[in-house]
Design an enzyme around this catalytic site. Structure first.
Site, PDB file in Angstrom:
ATOM      1  N   GLU A  10       1.222  30.661  23.186  1.00  0.00           N
ATOM      2  CA  GLU A  10       1.677  30.838  24.580  1.00  0.00           C
ATOM      3  C   GLU A  10       3.190  31.064  24.655  1.00  0.00           C
ATOM      4  O   GLU A  10       3.927  30.326  25.313  1.00  0.00           O
ATOM      5  CB  GLU A  10       1.281  29.633  25.423  1.00  0.00           C
ATOM      6  CG  GLU A  10      -0.225  29.447  25.531  1.00  0.00           C
ATOM      7  CD  GLU A  10      -0.638  28.213  26.316  1.00  0.00           C
ATOM      8  OE1 GLU A  10       0.239  27.487  26.839  1.00  0.00           O
ATOM      9  OE2 GLU A  10      -1.858  27.962  26.413  1.00  0.00           O
ATOM     10  N   GLU A  26      -8.110  29.460  23.833  1.00  0.00           N
ATOM     11  CA  GLU A  26      -7.877  28.087  24.300  1.00  0.00           C
ATOM     12  C   GLU A  26      -8.063  27.971  25.799  1.00  0.00           C
ATOM     13  O   GLU A  26      -7.486  28.731  26.575  1.00  0.00           O
ATOM     14  CB  GLU A  26      -6.461  27.606  23.952  1.00  0.00           C
ATOM     15  CG  GLU A  26      -6.214  26.150  24.374  1.00  0.00           C
ATOM     16  CD  GLU A  26      -4.767  25.727  24.232  1.00  0.00           C
ATOM     17  OE1 GLU A  26      -4.176  25.983  23.163  1.00  0.00           O
ATOM     18  OE2 GLU A  26      -4.213  25.152  25.200  1.00  0.00           O
TER      19      GLU A  26
END
Length: 414
Positions: free
Chosen positions: A174, A257
């Site tokens: 991320e 995720e």
């Protein structure tokens, strides 16, 4: 309800209506009850605004499924036990076929990942690894120093060599989530790193793994042709984003995720149904994989007492029966109000997953094109049952079944 009363006043049952809607198939659809017997679906059936046949077209092949899985981070919450590994990865348990792990910043912690990695691979699972941070000596604040790119690639390579058999690796987690405490990076920076060092990291690259499955970030990354050529598949997370099709980007897409709610037990049935719908949405968006966050956590698929939770059983409806290498095939995604379906095939085997979000039993008819099916094994999970098994026969590639209220059903052809 008014439409229902009107139909009943005319003596028209829901079965007649469904046959009219599906008359283009010119086949009779039977309502098979949960005990395998014919049933009268006009009784106890939801009053739905849309009642149409779910058409499964085995001739229209979509994405290749890579699997369903979860994350293990021993250095944060401890390793999975042997029993938990079996329940997570065996097809008598959840049937996960992907294990995601963290690349530690210190080589002294590399061994913490290996036991679960080896167990997962023993069950045939793919192992994917993500680095949250580079070693601090290579960082400038929250960013990787360009002068340390070679050292960082060597660090990643040392990890993959230490644990062995990593299927794919992400150098950033991320990177666009600037509120985080982990390593940041622009799409251009990450692409430049992969272009220069992607071959030196010890495993194929999965990138760019952005927060929100941000397509602008992904497209910018893929605009670097060299980085794209060194990228095995695109990865990302759907926090704050409804799954959507990324278009023709030339790469398989993995959702690596997410979790639905970290404050609710994995045994909370409405929350588990949210997870079921989310997996459906990812598959409908054309994605190849779905990976939950922690495998063992009270809100996840296995709780701290090593019990498979309702979230875990929901995942099993996909993971056990839709194995890596199966292909998604065309199927009416939302054939009836509150009903969501996807279908998959492997050779002549067909798997259908049907989710009924309605609060009443809902009859759903199906029609199959492109392969002959004579019978199905059926597995049903509700708030009070887990993978309850039965079977039934069909004729002329058409059938109908009652989907229990608030349930998920998987049909596997024989």
């Amino acid at each position: 309800m008014k439409a229902t009363l009107f139909l009943r006043s005319l003596g028209i049952s829901f079965l007649s209506l469904s046959l009219v809607v599906s008359s283009c198939t010119k086949q009779h659809s039977e309502d098979i009850s949960l005990n395998g017997q014919k049933a009268n679906k006009a009784e106890g059936t939801a009053d739905v605004g849309i009642l149409a046949t779910a058409t499964v077209d085995a001739n229209t092949v979509q994405q290749t499924i890579q699997g369903f899985g979860g994350m293990s981070v021993p250095i944060w919450i401890g390793d999975l036990t042997a029993d938990q590994r079996t329940k997570a990865f065996s097809t008598s348990g959840i049937g996960m076929s992907i294990l995601r792990v963290m690349v530690p910043t210190s080589s002294s912690q590399f061994a913490a990942e290996k036991a679960t990695i080896d167990a997962a691979k023993g069950y045939g699972a793919k192992v994917i690894a993500t680095a949250w941070n580079a070693p601090s000596s290579m960082m400038d604040g929250s960013y990787l120093r360009a002068s340390a790119w070679g050292d960082y690639a060597a660090h990643l390579r040392a990890y993959t060599q230490a644990v062995g058999g990593v299927y794919a690796l992400s150098p950033w987690n991320e990177p666009n989530y600037l509120a985080s405490e982990w390593m940041h990076g622009t799409a251009t920076e990450i692409a430049n790193f992969v272009a220069a060092q992607g071959d030196n990291c010890g495993a194929p690259i999965m990138c760019p793994e952005p927060f929100n499955m941000d397509q602008t970030f992904i497209n910018t990354y893929l605009s670097n042709a060299t980085a794209k050529s060194k990228t095995l598949f695109v990865s990302g997370h759907i926090y704050g984003k409804t799954p959507y099709n990324l278009g023709s980007i030339g790469k398989s897409v993995w959702m690596t995720e997410h979790y639905t709610n970290s404050s609710i037990s994995g045994n909370d049935w409405p929350n588990a149904m949210n997870a079921a719908k989310e997996i459906h949405d990812c598959m409908t968006a054309g994605w190849a994989a779905y990976v939950w966050w922690y495998i063992r956590r009270f809100y996840g698929p296995i709780d701290e007492n090593s019990n498979i939770t309702k979230v875990g059983y929901v995942m099993a409806h996909f993971a056990r029966y839709v194995r890596p290498g199966y292909t998604k095939i065309a199927c009416s995604a939302n054939p009836s109000t509150g009903v969501y379906t996807t279908a998959y095939k492997s050779g002549s085997k067909i798997v259908i997953v049907a989710i009924n979000t309605n609060t009443a039993v809902t009859y759903q008819s199906f029609s199959i094109i492109g392969v002959t099916v004579n019978s199905f094994n059926r597995y049903v999970t509700t708030s009070s049952s887990n993978l309850a098994a039965s079977n039934f026969s069909i004729s002329n590639n058409a059938f109908g079944i009652n989907l229990p209220a608030s349930s998920i059903t998987t049909l596997v052809s024989n």
